[in-house]
Design an enzyme around this catalytic site. Structure first.
Site, short mmCIF file in Angstrom:
data_model
loop_
_atom_site.label_atom_id
_atom_site.label_comp_id
_atom_site.label_asym_id
_atom_site.label_seq_id
_atom_site.Cartn_x
_atom_site.Cartn_y
_atom_site.Cartn_z
N GLY A 140 0.95 -1.34 0.02
CA GLY A 140 -0.01 0.07 -0.01
C GLY A 140 0.65 1.24 -0.14
O GLY A 140 2.04 1.18 -0.05
N ASP A 184 0.33 -8.72 1.62
CA ASP A 184 -0.74 -7.83 0.75
C ASP A 184 -1.61 -8.81 0.22
O ASP A 184 -1.29 -9.56 -0.42
CB ASP A 184 -0.06 -6.68 0.04
CG ASP A 184 -1.23 -5.52 0.27
OD1 ASP A 184 -0.41 -4.42 0.72
OD2 ASP A 184 -2.10 -5.52 -0.19
N GLY A 243 -3.67 -1.71 -2.41
CA GLY A 243 -2.36 -1.62 -2.69
C GLY A 243 -2.18 -2.53 -4.03
O GLY A 243 -2.87 -2.99 -4.66
N LYS A 259 -13.42 -6.88 9.67
CA LYS A 259 -12.99 -8.34 9.68
C LYS A 259 -11.21 -8.08 9.72
O LYS A 259 -10.66 -8.61 10.31
CB LYS A 259 -13.21 -9.22 8.53
CG LYS A 259 -14.61 -10.00 8.84
CD LYS A 259 -14.45 -11.07 7.60
CE LYS A 259 -15.79 -11.88 7.61
NZ LYS A 259 -15.80 -12.60 6.47
N ASN A 301 -4.91 -12.28 14.54
CA ASN A 301 -4.12 -13.01 13.64
C ASN A 301 -2.73 -12.54 13.97
O ASN A 301 -1.74 -13.56 14.19
CB ASN A 301 -4.29 -13.44 12.27
CG ASN A 301 -5.57 -14.10 12.29
OD1 ASN A 301 -5.96 -14.99 12.77
ND2 ASN A 301 -6.33 -14.07 10.98
N GLY A 323 -1.60 -12.83 17.54
CA GLY A 323 -1.35 -14.32 17.88
C GLY A 323 0.20 -14.64 17.30
O GLY A 323 0.89 -15.15 18.18
N TYR A 338 -14.75 1.35 9.91
CA TYR A 338 -13.20 1.75 10.12
C TYR A 338 -13.03 2.28 11.55
O TYR A 338 -11.95 1.73 12.24
CB TYR A 338 -12.89 2.72 9.10
CG TYR A 338 -11.45 3.14 8.73
CD1 TYR A 338 -10.66 2.42 8.47
CD2 TYR A 338 -11.10 4.50 9.56
CE1 TYR A 338 -9.17 2.76 8.55
CE2 TYR A 338 -9.86 4.85 9.36
CZ TYR A 338 -8.65 4.11 8.86
OH TYR A 338 -7.50 4.57 8.66
N LYS A 348 -10.89 0.08 14.10
CA LYS A 348 -9.58 0.76 14.75
C LYS A 348 -9.63 0.63 16.20
O LYS A 348 -8.47 0.39 16.89
CB LYS A 348 -9.09 1.81 13.94
CG LYS A 348 -8.83 1.90 12.56
CD LYS A 348 -7.67 1.46 12.34
CE LYS A 348 -7.05 1.54 10.72
NZ LYS A 348 -5.84 0.77 10.64
N THR A 400 -2.30 11.62 5.98
CA THR A 400 -0.98 11.53 5.48
C THR A 400 -1.01 11.40 4.01
O THR A 400 -1.87 10.73 3.46
CB THR A 400 -0.08 10.50 6.18
OG1 THR A 400 -0.16 10.74 7.45
CG2 THR A 400 1.41 10.39 5.38
P1 NAD Z 1 -3.56 1.92 1.47
O1 NAD Z 1 -4.92 1.62 1.25
O2 NAD Z 1 -2.74 2.40 0.43
O3 NAD Z 1 -2.79 0.67 2.09
C1 NAD Z 1 -3.48 -0.37 2.81
C2 NAD Z 1 -2.73 -1.91 2.41
O4 NAD Z 1 -3.45 -2.79 3.13
C3 NAD Z 1 -3.15 -1.92 0.87
O5 NAD Z 1 -2.00 -2.44 0.26
C4 NAD Z 1 -4.15 -3.01 0.83
O6 NAD Z 1 -4.16 -3.90 -0.09
C5 NAD Z 1 -3.70 -3.77 1.85
N1 NAD Z 1 -4.98 -4.60 2.72
C6 NAD Z 1 -6.17 -4.31 2.95
N2 NAD Z 1 -6.73 -5.22 3.63
C7 NAD Z 1 -6.05 -6.24 3.72
C8 NAD Z 1 -6.11 -7.37 4.21
N3 NAD Z 1 -7.38 -7.95 4.67
N4 NAD Z 1 -5.29 -8.40 4.31
C9 NAD Z 1 -3.93 -8.01 3.59
N5 NAD Z 1 -3.83 -6.86 3.05
C10 NAD Z 1 -4.72 -5.91 3.12
O7 NAD Z 1 -3.70 2.89 2.80
P2 NAD Z 1 -2.56 3.70 3.52
O8 NAD Z 1 -2.67 5.03 3.59
O9 NAD Z 1 -1.17 3.27 3.16
O10 NAD Z 1 -2.75 3.18 4.87
C11 NAD Z 1 -1.99 2.07 5.56
C12 NAD Z 1 -2.29 1.95 6.97
O11 NAD Z 1 -2.23 3.17 7.97
C13 NAD Z 1 -4.08 1.47 7.28
O12 NAD Z 1 -4.10 0.66 8.35
C14 NAD Z 1 -4.64 2.80 7.60
O13 NAD Z 1 -5.86 2.62 8.35
C15 NAD Z 1 -3.65 3.46 8.39
N6 NAD Z 1 -3.80 4.83 8.37
C16 NAD Z 1 -3.52 5.68 7.09
C17 NAD Z 1 -3.65 7.26 7.24
C18 NAD Z 1 -3.05 7.87 5.97
O14 NAD Z 1 -3.42 9.09 6.32
N7 NAD Z 1 -2.54 7.67 4.88
C19 NAD Z 1 -4.27 7.80 8.43
C20 NAD Z 1 -4.78 6.99 9.36
C21 NAD Z 1 -4.42 5.75 9.42
#
Ligand code: NAD
Ligand code: UDP
Length: 316
Positions: free
Chosen positions: A16, A37, A42, A95, A103, A106, A149, A153, A179
């Site tokens: 991602g 991933d 992503g 989920k 998971n 664990g 969400y 979280k 971000t």
């Molecule tokens: P993003 O969507 O680019 O990245 C999320 C990644 O997780 C993707 O590659 C997606 O394919 C993968 N993914 C989703 N569900 C999955 C699963 N069940 N199993 C395996 N992979 C899975 O978003 P991001 O901005 O890079 O966010 C990354 C993390 O940071 C997330 O947990 C998000 O909640 C957290 N976050 C990001 C921001 C931000 O501003 N970028 C703010 C708050 C929290």
């Protein structure tokens, strides 16, 4: 004590936006990286430049299913982060947050790894305290369209602290504030990438509501520095806010993007989504005190880099 220059790290969500920057930084520091991933939001392209690296392994895996590996550190960044994507399958989002986190906790317990988690400013909901310190418990609708969400979280944070209390698991929790930067997907749907892509394509800039709602935008490099600082040190476990405290209205952001791209796009209004937070700004006192964290990249500087990235990316 976790040494910053050795070991094996599992980065869930590593293909991602944020995860790919983390993969890069851990490889640079000499770690072996397993990037997990399911490619929900992503993309392989985000880590394509790492695929030939001898210490890098990309595995297609959904964290809702258990995964086994001998690692020293787990970074859980797997979860769709854009409202459009996390709401498109809200049950899956819950989920991923709850079962996926269980998971990986664990696994951390089983192999004795440290566990570091990407939480979010969304745990504060539509905040009634401004700016938001970590001690604020938040104002979250438990049954609305954002709840999968926000509550996912929050439940993940609960699990992490219960594993810490019950099993003495070494944990770190970062609450990330908006971000942006290179490797956001053009169709991600979040505001910075939307406005930049719309401006570059000459499409209408879509402001939801009247644009008076605020966000505080952090450039990706600053955020990654904060995450590495939190994950590596031994003084605090979090939750810790990481972001940039410079606050802008969404309208100000749109005007800045228009000016910086020289675009002739029009600004158009769209309905404000339900439960959209009216304000958001991190209180960064904890991060400053314990991690010596200070974001360095202004919105203008960060937008310049992001616009350059999307200009090249959209042409390619
Ligand atoms: P993003 O969507 O680019 O990245 C999320 C990644 O997780 C993707 O590659 C997606 O394919 C993968 N993914 C989703 N569900 C999955 C699963 N069940 N199993 C395996 N992979 C899975 O978003 P991001 O901005 O890079 O966010 C990354 C993390 O940071 C997330 O947990 C998000 O909640 C957290 N976050 C990001 C921001 C931000 O501003 N970028 C703010 C708050 C929290
Ligand atoms: N927003 C907007 N136009 C867009 C995308 C988002 O006006 O094309 C607004 C959205 O309503 C919110 C803010 O920008 O008030 C930030 O939205 P984003 O989806 O980036 O993240 P959020 O902070 O809401 O999770």
């Amino acid at each position: 004590m976790l040494r910053p220059t050795s070991g094996r790290v599992l980065i869930a969500g590593g293909a991602g936006f944020l995860g790919s920057h983390l993969c890069e930084r851990y490889l640079d520091m000499g770690w072996q990286v397993i990037c997990l991933d399911n490619f929900y939001t992503g993309h392989r392209n985000n880590v394509r430049h790492l695929l030939q690296h001898p210490n890098f392994e990309l595995v297609r895996h959904d964290i809702v299913e258990p995964y086994l590996a001998e690692v020293d550190l787990i970074l859980n960044f797997a979860c769709p982060a854009s409202p459009v994507h996390y709401q498109s399958n809200p049950i899956k989002t819950m989920k991923t947050s709850v079962l996926g986190t269980m998971n990986l906790l664990g696994l951390a317990k089983r192999v004795g790894a440290r566990y570091s988690h990407a939480s979010t400013s969304e745990v504060y909901g539509d905040p009634q305290v401004h700016p938001q310190p970590e001690g604020y418990w938040g104002h979250v609708n438990p049954i609305g369209p954002r709840s999968c969400y926000d509550e996912g979280k929050r439940a993940a944070e609960t699990l992490i602290f219960d594993y810490h209390r019950m099993h003495s698991l070494e944990v770190r929790v970062v609450r990330i504030f908006n971000t942006y930067g290179p490797r956001m997907a053009p169709d991600d749907g979040r505001v910075v990438s939307n406005f930049v892509v719309q401006a570059l394509r000459g499409e209408d800039i879509t402001i939801y509501g009247d644009g008076s709602q605020t966000r505080s935008f952090c450039y990706v490099d600053d955020l990654i520095d904060g995450i590495l600082a939190l994950t590596t040190q031994d003084e605090i476990i979090g939750p810790v806010n990481i972001g940039n405290a410079s606050e802008f209205t969404v309208l100000e952001l749109a005007e800045k993007v228009l000016k910086m791209t020289g675009s002739r796009s029009r600004i158009v209004r769209r309905p404000l989504p339900q439960d959209d937070p009216k304000v958001r700004r991190p209180d960064l006192t904890l991060a400053q005190k314990h991690l010596n964290y200070q974001p360095r990249v202004s919105l203008d500087m960060g937008l310049e880099k992001t616009i350059a990235y999307f200009s090249a990316h959209l042409k390619a």
